[in-house]
Design a protein around this motif. Structure first.
Motif, PDB file in Angstrom:
ATOM      1  N   ALA A 130     -14.753   5.810  25.814  1.00  0.00           N
ATOM      2  CA  ALA A 130     -15.673   6.946  25.768  1.00  0.00           C
ATOM      3  C   ALA A 130     -15.337   7.855  24.587  1.00  0.00           C
ATOM      4  CB  ALA A 130     -15.601   7.717  27.088  1.00  0.00           C
ATOM      5  N   ASP A 131     -14.045   8.067  24.356  1.00  0.00           N
ATOM      6  CA  ASP A 131     -13.628   8.889  23.218  1.00  0.00           C
ATOM      7  C   ASP A 131     -13.996   8.225  21.898  1.00  0.00           C
ATOM      8  OD1 ASP A 131     -12.543  10.704  24.999  1.00  0.00           O
ATOM      9  OD2 ASP A 131     -10.499   9.915  24.840  1.00  0.00           O
ATOM     10  N   LEU A 132     -13.823   6.918  21.838  1.00  0.00           N
ATOM     11  CA  LEU A 132     -14.143   6.181  20.618  1.00  0.00           C
ATOM     12  C   LEU A 132     -15.625   6.262  20.300  1.00  0.00           C
ATOM     13  CD1 LEU A 132     -15.069   3.193  19.290  1.00  0.00           C
ATOM     14  CD2 LEU A 132     -13.129   4.431  18.306  1.00  0.00           C
ATOM     15  N   PHE A 133     -16.458   6.158  21.333  1.00  0.00           N
ATOM     16  CA  PHE A 133     -17.898   6.243  21.118  1.00  0.00           C
ATOM     17  C   PHE A 133     -18.284   7.588  20.515  1.00  0.00           C
ATOM     18  CE2 PHE A 133     -18.711   3.023  24.741  1.00  0.00           C
ATOM     19  CZ  PHE A 133     -18.632   1.972  23.840  1.00  0.00           C
ATOM     20  N   GLU A 134     -17.541   8.642  20.850  1.00  0.00           N
ATOM     21  CA  GLU A 134     -17.815   9.960  20.286  1.00  0.00           C
ATOM     22  C   GLU A 134     -17.261  10.106  18.871  1.00  0.00           C
ATOM     23  OE1 GLU A 134     -16.080  12.770  22.933  1.00  0.00           O
ATOM     24  OE2 GLU A 134     -17.612  12.529  24.491  1.00  0.00           O
ATOM     25  N   THR A 135     -16.328   9.240  18.506  1.00  0.00           N
ATOM     26  CA  THR A 135     -15.586   9.395  17.250  1.00  0.00           C
ATOM     27  C   THR A 135     -16.081   8.490  16.139  1.00  0.00           C
ATOM     28  OG1 THR A 135     -13.606   9.975  18.538  1.00  0.00           O
ATOM     29  CG2 THR A 135     -13.271   9.348  16.236  1.00  0.00           C
ATOM     30  N   ALA A 136     -16.373   7.232  16.476  1.00  0.00           N
ATOM     31  CA  ALA A 136     -16.686   6.228  15.457  1.00  0.00           C
ATOM     32  C   ALA A 136     -17.997   6.544  14.750  1.00  0.00           C
ATOM     33  CB  ALA A 136     -16.746   4.850  16.089  1.00  0.00           C
TER      34      ALA A 136
ATOM     35  N   ARG B 154     -26.152  -1.481  20.411  1.00  0.00           N
ATOM     36  CA  ARG B 154     -26.920  -0.429  19.736  1.00  0.00           C
ATOM     37  C   ARG B 154     -26.309  -0.080  18.385  1.00  0.00           C
ATOM     38  NH1 ARG B 154     -27.325   4.932  18.892  1.00  0.00           N
ATOM     39  NH2 ARG B 154     -25.270   5.417  19.764  1.00  0.00           N
ATOM     40  N   ARG B 155     -24.975  -0.175  18.301  1.00  0.00           N
ATOM     41  CA  ARG B 155     -24.275   0.198  17.070  1.00  0.00           C
ATOM     42  C   ARG B 155     -24.019  -0.988  16.142  1.00  0.00           C
ATOM     43  NH1 ARG B 155     -20.360   5.083  17.866  1.00  0.00           N
ATOM     44  NH2 ARG B 155     -21.175   6.122  19.726  1.00  0.00           N
ATOM     45  N   ASN B 156     -24.549  -2.150  16.487  1.00  0.00           N
ATOM     46  CA  ASN B 156     -24.357  -3.356  15.662  1.00  0.00           C
ATOM     47  C   ASN B 156     -22.886  -3.737  15.537  1.00  0.00           C
ATOM     48  OD1 ASN B 156     -27.198  -3.630  14.992  1.00  0.00           O
ATOM     49  ND2 ASN B 156     -26.911  -1.875  13.636  1.00  0.00           N
ATOM     50  N   CYS B 157     -22.171  -3.657  16.659  1.00  0.00           N
ATOM     51  CA  CYS B 157     -20.760  -4.018  16.700  1.00  0.00           C
ATOM     52  C   CYS B 157     -20.595  -5.519  16.945  1.00  0.00           C
ATOM     53  CB  CYS B 157     -20.057  -3.226  17.797  1.00  0.00           C
ATOM     54  SG  CYS B 157     -20.055  -1.431  17.547  1.00  0.00           S
ATOM     55  N   LEU B 158     -19.345  -5.977  16.982  1.00  0.00           N
ATOM     56  CA  LEU B 158     -19.032  -7.393  17.135  1.00  0.00           C
ATOM     57  C   LEU B 158     -18.044  -7.571  18.277  1.00  0.00           C
ATOM     58  CD1 LEU B 158     -19.660 -10.127  15.633  1.00  0.00           C
ATOM     59  CD2 LEU B 158     -17.486  -9.770  14.414  1.00  0.00           C
ATOM     60  N   ILE B 159     -18.269  -8.614  19.099  1.00  0.00           N
ATOM     61  CA  ILE B 159     -17.435  -8.879  20.277  1.00  0.00           C
ATOM     62  C   ILE B 159     -16.956 -10.321  20.233  1.00  0.00           C
ATOM     63  CG2 ILE B 159     -17.368  -8.971  22.800  1.00  0.00           C
ATOM     64  CD1 ILE B 159     -19.804  -6.984  22.736  1.00  0.00           C
ATOM     65  N   GLY B 160     -15.647 -10.529  20.259  1.00  0.00           N
ATOM     66  CA  GLY B 160     -15.078 -11.872  20.253  1.00  0.00           C
ATOM     67  C   GLY B 160     -14.766 -12.356  21.657  1.00  0.00           C
ATOM     68  N   LEU B 161     -15.326 -13.497  22.044  1.00  0.00           N
ATOM     69  CA  LEU B 161     -15.060 -14.081  23.359  1.00  0.00           C
ATOM     70  C   LEU B 161     -13.591 -14.484  23.470  1.00  0.00           C
ATOM     71  CD1 LEU B 161     -18.187 -16.404  23.527  1.00  0.00           C
ATOM     72  CD2 LEU B 161     -17.823 -14.377  24.940  1.00  0.00           C
ATOM     73  N   ASN B 162     -12.948 -14.009  24.539  1.00  0.00           N
ATOM     74  CA  ASN B 162     -11.526 -14.266  24.765  1.00  0.00           C
ATOM     75  C   ASN B 162     -11.364 -15.526  25.613  1.00  0.00           C
ATOM     76  OD1 ASN B 162      -8.769 -14.110  25.599  1.00  0.00           O
ATOM     77  ND2 ASN B 162      -8.808 -11.887  25.436  1.00  0.00           N
TER      78      ASN B 162
ATOM     79  N   ASP C 233     -22.284  -0.951  30.180  1.00  0.00           N
ATOM     80  CA  ASP C 233     -22.596   0.215  29.345  1.00  0.00           C
ATOM     81  C   ASP C 233     -21.907   0.111  27.991  1.00  0.00           C
ATOM     82  OD1 ASP C 233     -24.231   1.329  31.255  1.00  0.00           O
ATOM     83  OD2 ASP C 233     -22.716   2.724  32.032  1.00  0.00           O
ATOM     84  N   MET C 234     -20.654  -0.369  27.982  1.00  0.00           N
ATOM     85  CA  MET C 234     -19.950  -0.557  26.714  1.00  0.00           C
ATOM     86  C   MET C 234     -20.670  -1.573  25.841  1.00  0.00           C
ATOM     87  SD  MET C 234     -16.032  -0.828  28.084  1.00  0.00           S
ATOM     88  CE  MET C 234     -15.224   0.509  28.983  1.00  0.00           C
ATOM     89  N   ILE C 235     -21.068  -2.675  26.446  1.00  0.00           N
ATOM     90  CA  ILE C 235     -21.744  -3.739  25.695  1.00  0.00           C
ATOM     91  C   ILE C 235     -23.053  -3.231  25.114  1.00  0.00           C
ATOM     92  CG2 ILE C 235     -22.808  -6.021  25.874  1.00  0.00           C
ATOM     93  CD1 ILE C 235     -20.743  -6.538  28.200  1.00  0.00           C
ATOM     94  N   ARG C 236     -23.847  -2.534  25.935  1.00  0.00           N
ATOM     95  CA  ARG C 236     -25.130  -2.000  25.435  1.00  0.00           C
ATOM     96  C   ARG C 236     -24.906  -1.074  24.250  1.00  0.00           C
ATOM     97  NH1 ARG C 236     -26.026  -1.210  31.117  1.00  0.00           N
ATOM     98  NH2 ARG C 236     -27.467  -2.780  31.968  1.00  0.00           N
ATOM     99  N   GLU C 237     -23.887  -0.216  24.350  1.00  0.00           N
ATOM    100  CA  GLU C 237     -23.618   0.722  23.261  1.00  0.00           C
ATOM    101  C   GLU C 237     -23.150  -0.017  22.013  1.00  0.00           C
ATOM    102  OE1 GLU C 237     -23.393   4.496  21.395  1.00  0.00           O
ATOM    103  OE2 GLU C 237     -24.465   3.731  23.164  1.00  0.00           O
TER     104      GLU C 237
ATOM    105  N   LEU D 151     -27.974  -8.610  27.902  1.00  0.00           N
ATOM    106  CA  LEU D 151     -27.848  -7.224  27.468  1.00  0.00           C
ATOM    107  C   LEU D 151     -28.239  -7.051  25.999  1.00  0.00           C
ATOM    108  CD1 LEU D 151     -24.457  -6.384  29.239  1.00  0.00           C
ATOM    109  CD2 LEU D 151     -26.761  -5.790  30.007  1.00  0.00           C
ATOM    110  N   GLY D 152     -28.794  -8.107  25.417  1.00  0.00           N
ATOM    111  CA  GLY D 152     -29.304  -8.020  24.054  1.00  0.00           C
ATOM    112  C   GLY D 152     -28.312  -8.364  22.964  1.00  0.00           C
TER     113      GLY D 152
END
Length: 314
Positions: A181-187, A218-226, A211-215, A254-255
């Motif tokens: 949550a803090d990171l979402f406010e900072t990045a 929205r921010r065009n981030c990248l997620i690596g499957l573990n 909610d993290m994934i949706r955000e 979730l898009g």
């Protein structure tokens, strides 16, 4: 059938966070899951090699640990120069592939490597570090990992902005929910979760909530499957690629069609049998196609999503 290329956002092969003991030539150690000799010869491979900083190392001890392993990385880049090249950008990665070499990106797992000194962000960037996981499981000067409850510190927020300015990707894997949550406010720029799955499918706290994934989408981030068993199914039960595929289907729901990549956690986790070698990881491509996934989506997960993210953000 293998993909043209495979980009893997996280491994612990360089420093081995499960403490099996180190050999000097960690990158081509036959006792490790990920060795240069084990990579499929017909796949252009790019690997994020993390310097894992144990939680107990702080201050000068963390700096010394980082520098020892940085020097070992650089030494091995020279020793194995005919098979691997250090990279800092997409153009470097493509040059390595064109030369028939593995593309190696130096990363850090654990922001304790900064030792609470903001000027060290530039030092890490100058060393070639291109991504840093803010925390491991516990707390450091930047914030709290998933086994603790505090969020990011003021220094952590400052470090995130400095990393963005210096070209080091911010990695949120291991960060706890308050820290997210803090990171979402900072990045201010897109960030990555180099090795995290979907919490709705496997309830481990290391995984991402919807909610993290949706955000992140929205921010065009990248997620690596573990590939870690305990992050794929609750209790690590099950040994079918369908278990991992359920995470992919959930991400898609979730898009996150252009946001998923691979983040194996090789040499840092207990792996299912269908993902316990680099060759089997490459075989995911054919499995995806057999499941009815389009070639575009399958190639996206294997390498194109990460490649495009690097093009825009490295």
């Amino acid at each position: 059938m293998n993909p043209y290329a495979l980009i893997d956002l996280h491994c612990d092969t360089l420093t081995d966070c499960i403490h099996k003991g180190l050999t000097p030539d960690t990158l081509d150690d036959p006792d490790r899951v990920l060795s240069l000799s084990s990579l499929p010869s017909d796949v252009h491979w790019a690997q994020f090699y993390a310097i894992f900083i144990p939680d107990q190392h702080r201050g000068q001890a963390a700096i010394d640990y980082y520098e020892t392993n940085r020097d070992n990385f650089n030494r091995q880049m020279e020793k194995f120069h005919d098979r691997i090249s250090p990279c800092r950008s997409v153009s470097d990665m493509h040059a390595a592939w064109e030369a028939g070499k593995t593309a190696a990106f130096l990363t850090i797992e654990g922001g304790a490597a900064l030792a609470g000194d903001i000027t060290r962000v530039k030092k890490l960037a100058d060393d070639g570090v291109r991504c840093m996981t803010l925390t491991w499981n516990g707390e450091n000067e930047l914030g709290s990992g998933h086994t603790t409850t505090h969020g990011m510190t003021d220094f952590g927020r400052q470090a995130v902005r400095e990393m963005e300015d210096r070209g080091i990707l911010v990695d949120v894997s291991h960060l706890n929910d308050t820290g997210y949550a803090d990171l979402f406010e900072t990045a201010r720029r897109p960030f990555v979760a180099t090795h995290s799955n979907a919490r709705a499918i496997c309830s481990h706290k290391r995984n991402l909530t919807d909610d993290m994934i949706r955000e992140m989408v929205r921010r065009n981030c990248l997620i690596g499957l573990n590939y870690c068993k305990n992050f794929i199914t609750d209790g690590g039960i099950g040994d079918s690629p369908d278990d991992l595929y359920r995470h992919i289907e959930h991400f898609f729901s979730l898009g996150a069609y252009e946001n998923i990549a691979l983040g194996s956690d090789f040499d840092g986790a207990a792996l299912p049998t269908y993902l316990n070698t680099p060759a089997k990881a490459a075989d995911l491509y054919e499995y995806f196609l057999e499941k009815g996934m389009s070639k575009e989506l399958a190639e996206g997960i294997m390498f194109r999503n990460a490649e495009e993210f690097f093009r825009k953000n490295l």
